[in-house]
Design an enzyme around this catalytic site. Structure first.
Site, short mmCIF file in Angstrom:
data_model
loop_
_atom_site.label_atom_id
_atom_site.label_comp_id
_atom_site.label_asym_id
_atom_site.label_seq_id
_atom_site.Cartn_x
_atom_site.Cartn_y
_atom_site.Cartn_z
CB THR A 152 1.28 10.37 -5.01
OG1 THR A 152 1.22 9.32 -5.97
CG2 THR A 152 0.27 11.44 -5.42
CG ASP A 153 4.25 7.71 -8.74
OD1 ASP A 153 3.07 7.67 -8.30
OD2 ASP A 153 4.87 6.68 -9.10
CD GLU A 154 -1.80 7.37 -8.50
OE1 GLU A 154 -2.85 7.84 -8.93
OE2 GLU A 154 -1.70 6.24 -8.01
CE1 TYR A 178 -4.20 9.97 -3.27
CE2 TYR A 178 -3.20 9.13 -5.28
CZ TYR A 178 -3.10 9.47 -3.94
OH TYR A 178 -1.90 9.32 -3.28
CB ALA A 180 -7.03 16.31 -9.63
CE LYS A 182 -1.12 13.19 -1.72
NZ LYS A 182 -1.03 13.19 -0.24
CG ASN A 207 2.14 2.18 -7.06
OD1 ASN A 207 2.32 3.09 -7.87
ND2 ASN A 207 0.98 1.59 -6.89
NE ARG A 314 -7.63 2.31 -10.53
CZ ARG A 314 -6.54 2.28 -9.74
NH1 ARG A 314 -5.43 2.90 -10.12
NH2 ARG A 314 -6.56 1.63 -8.60
P1 NAD Z 1 -3.91 5.25 3.92
O1 NAD Z 1 -5.21 5.44 3.21
O2 NAD Z 1 -3.47 3.88 4.29
O3 NAD Z 1 -3.91 6.11 5.27
C1 NAD Z 1 -4.43 7.40 5.34
C2 NAD Z 1 -4.58 7.76 6.82
O4 NAD Z 1 -5.06 9.11 6.91
C3 NAD Z 1 -5.60 6.89 7.57
O5 NAD Z 1 -5.08 6.50 8.80
C4 NAD Z 1 -6.80 7.82 7.75
O6 NAD Z 1 -7.57 7.51 8.92
C5 NAD Z 1 -6.11 9.17 7.85
N1 NAD Z 1 -7.00 10.27 7.50
C6 NAD Z 1 -7.79 10.36 6.40
N2 NAD Z 1 -8.47 11.54 6.43
C7 NAD Z 1 -8.08 12.18 7.56
C8 NAD Z 1 -8.40 13.44 8.12
N3 NAD Z 1 -9.29 14.26 7.54
N4 NAD Z 1 -7.80 13.80 9.27
C9 NAD Z 1 -6.91 12.98 9.88
N5 NAD Z 1 -6.58 11.78 9.39
C10 NAD Z 1 -7.15 11.39 8.24
O7 NAD Z 1 -2.83 5.98 3.03
P2 NAD Z 1 -1.31 5.58 2.71
O8 NAD Z 1 -1.28 4.62 1.60
O9 NAD Z 1 -0.64 5.28 3.98
O10 NAD Z 1 -0.79 6.98 2.15
C11 NAD Z 1 -0.28 7.96 3.04
C12 NAD Z 1 0.13 9.18 2.23
O11 NAD Z 1 1.14 8.81 1.29
C13 NAD Z 1 -0.99 9.80 1.42
O12 NAD Z 1 -0.84 11.20 1.47
C14 NAD Z 1 -0.77 9.28 0.01
O13 NAD Z 1 -1.25 10.20 -0.94
C15 NAD Z 1 0.74 9.19 -0.03
N6 NAD Z 1 1.32 8.17 -0.94
C16 NAD Z 1 0.89 6.88 -0.89
C17 NAD Z 1 1.52 5.93 -1.69
C18 NAD Z 1 1.11 4.48 -1.65
O14 NAD Z 1 1.59 3.70 -2.47
N7 NAD Z 1 0.26 4.05 -0.73
C19 NAD Z 1 2.55 6.31 -2.56
C20 NAD Z 1 2.94 7.66 -2.59
C21 NAD Z 1 2.33 8.58 -1.76
O1 DAU Z 2 1.84 5.70 -7.38
C1 DAU Z 2 1.57 6.02 -6.05
C2 DAU Z 2 0.14 5.68 -5.73
O2 DAU Z 2 0.07 4.25 -5.64
C3 DAU Z 2 -0.35 6.32 -4.43
O3 DAU Z 2 -0.36 7.69 -4.58
C4 DAU Z 2 -1.77 5.82 -4.09
O4 DAU Z 2 -2.17 6.33 -2.84
C5 DAU Z 2 -1.73 4.31 -4.02
O5 DAU Z 2 -3.03 3.81 -3.76
C6 DAU Z 2 -1.20 3.72 -5.33
O6 DAU Z 2 -2.12 3.96 -6.41
P1 DAU Z 2 -2.40 2.84 -7.53
O7 DAU Z 2 -3.70 3.14 -8.15
O8 DAU Z 2 -1.23 2.68 -8.42
O9 DAU Z 2 -2.47 1.54 -6.57
P2 DAU Z 2 -3.48 0.31 -6.53
O10 DAU Z 2 -2.90 -0.67 -5.55
O11 DAU Z 2 -4.88 0.73 -6.35
O12 DAU Z 2 -3.32 -0.30 -7.99
C7 DAU Z 2 -2.06 -0.72 -8.49
C8 DAU Z 2 -2.25 -1.19 -9.92
O13 DAU Z 2 -3.07 -2.38 -9.90
C9 DAU Z 2 -3.02 -0.20 -10.80
O14 DAU Z 2 -2.51 -0.27 -12.12
C10 DAU Z 2 -4.45 -0.70 -10.77
C11 DAU Z 2 -4.26 -2.21 -10.64
N1 DAU Z 2 -5.34 -2.91 -9.93
C12 DAU Z 2 -5.68 -2.48 -8.68
C13 DAU Z 2 -6.68 -3.11 -7.98
C14 DAU Z 2 -7.09 -2.61 -6.61
C15 DAU Z 2 -5.94 -4.02 -10.50
O15 DAU Z 2 -5.60 -4.44 -11.62
N2 DAU Z 2 -6.93 -4.64 -9.81
C16 DAU Z 2 -7.36 -4.23 -8.58
O16 DAU Z 2 -8.30 -4.84 -8.02
#
Ligand code: NAD
Ligand code: DAU
Length: 375
Positions: A152-154, A178, A180, A182, A207, A314
């Site tokens: 992730t970019d985080e 989270y 840290a 990653k 994101n 947050r």
């Molecule tokens: P998500 O939370 O929707 O899905 C995570 C999946 O992993 C779930 O299906 C869960 O059941 C499975 N899982 C969790 N713990 C497990 C374990 N111990 N063994 C096997 N399976 C397990 O997550 P997402 O948003 O789809 O993110 C997927 C990946 O992409 C993550 O590694 C996340 O850090 C990364 N990522 C997410 C975003 C985003 O915007 N969502 C952006 C950049 C990177």
């Molecule tokens: O940047 C990549 C990351 O994006 C991934 O690594 C994470 O897995 C993914 O969850 C996401 O993290 P964010 O914290 O950026 O996403 P989230 O959707 O939780 O929040 C997006 C923005 O919106 C953030 O600035 C927090 C804000 N927010 C979020 C929620 C859930 C709100 O203002 N209100 C809310 O209720």
């Protein structure tokens, strides 16, 4: 993460282990892969935590070559047997605890899954791909196997308003538990390459949004709260910036890295689409004003933006993320297909057409989470 990489090589995935394939991005990736490479074998390993959902894979259940395994990435012997029995040549590692807010309330699961779990997978890949007696006949491993780690970019921390976007050279500075966890997993993947020669690549994406995203995350939360006439909770002043990418564009980037990426390399993936949270919520509200001026679950009349409610910020909230995707664009000819306008419209439409899916995902666990985070 700057790392000396070996040659750029062409690689052909044919038997994939996709961890976390029942989650948001993993499921979209499984759909993408089975559609584009229908002859490949796709094994999904997923623990089905609150974030994983078998229904996310319904469209591929009958696909030849698709197998679902309910299990944990920390189960070393299970992973060993999957790698051996299915002759896996590619691991695409999505499985993680992924929600920043949950990591603030309970960091332990993040360390367990993201760090310990990733390490368990790496150990298994090393044992089967590098250490087993047969592996010595399959050289070079770099053209035979690939471990792709989804990050992730985080991990790069937070940007000031005028800073350039995160590049692959940006130093890691994760701020949430989270991020840290990653970062820790990224370093382990790097170490297995540098120390043991495990053929790996890493992508750090911004994101994502799109179908099947859990409603704990901002965009689906906004859509579903609008439909129920509930407040739209915006942390702090709502001016935090995220760089949004439609999930299928992320999948296309991973595909390019698997096939054409350099071993040992990191690629940032992003859509050059920075928006404040207030901009995002207003766009979602405007689409719903058009598509659902009167929501079935509420007596709400437009505009939905009247539901915007600023709430306590947050903890440690990163102010701005932005990805410099120049490397993947130049080296692998990557370009995102969706604009935010087209992607967000598709996303809202998907949620409107999948209200049964939403209802299932918003069960008791979700209600407990809302209570814990927003009360
Ligand atoms: P998500 O939370 O929707 O899905 C995570 C999946 O992993 C779930 O299906 C869960 O059941 C499975 N899982 C969790 N713990 C497990 C374990 N111990 N063994 C096997 N399976 C397990 O997550 P997402 O948003 O789809 O993110 C997927 C990946 O992409 C993550 O590694 C996340 O850090 C990364 N990522 C997410 C975003 C985003 O915007 N969502 C952006 C950049 C990177
Ligand atoms: O940047 C990549 C990351 O994006 C991934 O690594 C994470 O897995 C993914 O969850 C996401 O993290 P964010 O914290 O950026 O996403 P989230 O959707 O939780 O929040 C997006 C923005 O919106 C953030 O600035 C927090 C804000 N927010 C979020 C929620 C859930 C709100 O203002 N209100 C809310 O209720």
């Amino acid at each position: 993460m700057s790392l000396k990489t070996s040659h750029s090589s062409l690689f052909t995935p044919h038997s994939l282990l996709i961890t976390g394939g029942a989650g948001f991005i993993g499921a979209n990736f499984v759909h993408y892969w089975t559609r584009n490479y229908p002859d490949d074998q796709v094994v999904v390993l997923d623990a089905l935590t609150y974030a994983g959902n078998r229904a996310n894979l319904a469209p591929v259940e009958n696909h030849p070559g698709f197998h679902f395994v309910h299990g944990d990435i920390r189960d070393y012997s299970l992973v060993l047997s999957l790698l051996e029995n299915h002759r896996i040549n590619t691991i695409v590692h999505f499985a993680a605890e992924s929600h920043v807010d949950r990591s603030i309330h309970g960091p332990d699961a993040f360390v367990d899954t993201n760090i310990v779990g990733t390490h368990s997978l790496l150990k298994a890949a090393k044992a089967v791909w590098l250490d087993s007696p047969q592996s010595s006949t399959l050289s070079p491993q770099s053209t035979t196997f690939r471990f792709h780690h989804i990050s992730t970019d985080e991990v790069y921390g937070s940007l000031g308003p005028d800073d350039p976007g995160f590049s692959e050279q940006t130093a890691y500075a994760p701020n949430s538990p989270y991020a840290a966890s990653k970062a820790g997993s990224d370093f382990l993947v790097r170490a297995y390459y540098k120390t043991y020669g495990l053929p790996m690549t890493i992508s750090n994406c911004s994101n994502n949004y799109g179908p099947y995203q859990h409603p704990e995350k901002l965009i689906p939360l906004l859509i579903l709260n609008c439909l129920q006439g509930k407040p739209l909770p915006i942390y702090g002043d709502g001016l935090n910036i995220r760089d949004w990418l439609y999930v299928e564009d992320h999948c296309r980037g991973i595909d390019l890295i698997l096939r054409k990426g350099s071993i040992g390399a990191t690629y940032n993936i992003g859509g050059n689409c920075e928006k404040t949270n207030l901009e995002v919520v207003k766009i979602v509200c405007a689409i719903l004003d058009e598509l659902k001026p009167l929501s079935p679950d509420s007596s709400l009349l437009t505009p939905h933006s009247s539901l915007i409610t600023h709430i306590k910020d947050r903890l440690g909230h990163d102010r701005r993320y932005a990805i410099d995707a120049g490397k993947i664009m130049r080296e692998l000819e990557y370009t995102p297909v969706e604009s935010f306008e087209s992607g967000i419209l598709k996303t809202v439409q998907w949620y409107l057409e999948n209200l049964e899916w939403c209802k299932k995902v918003m069960g008791e666990d979700y209600k407990k989470w809302l209570q814990q985070n927003y009360s």
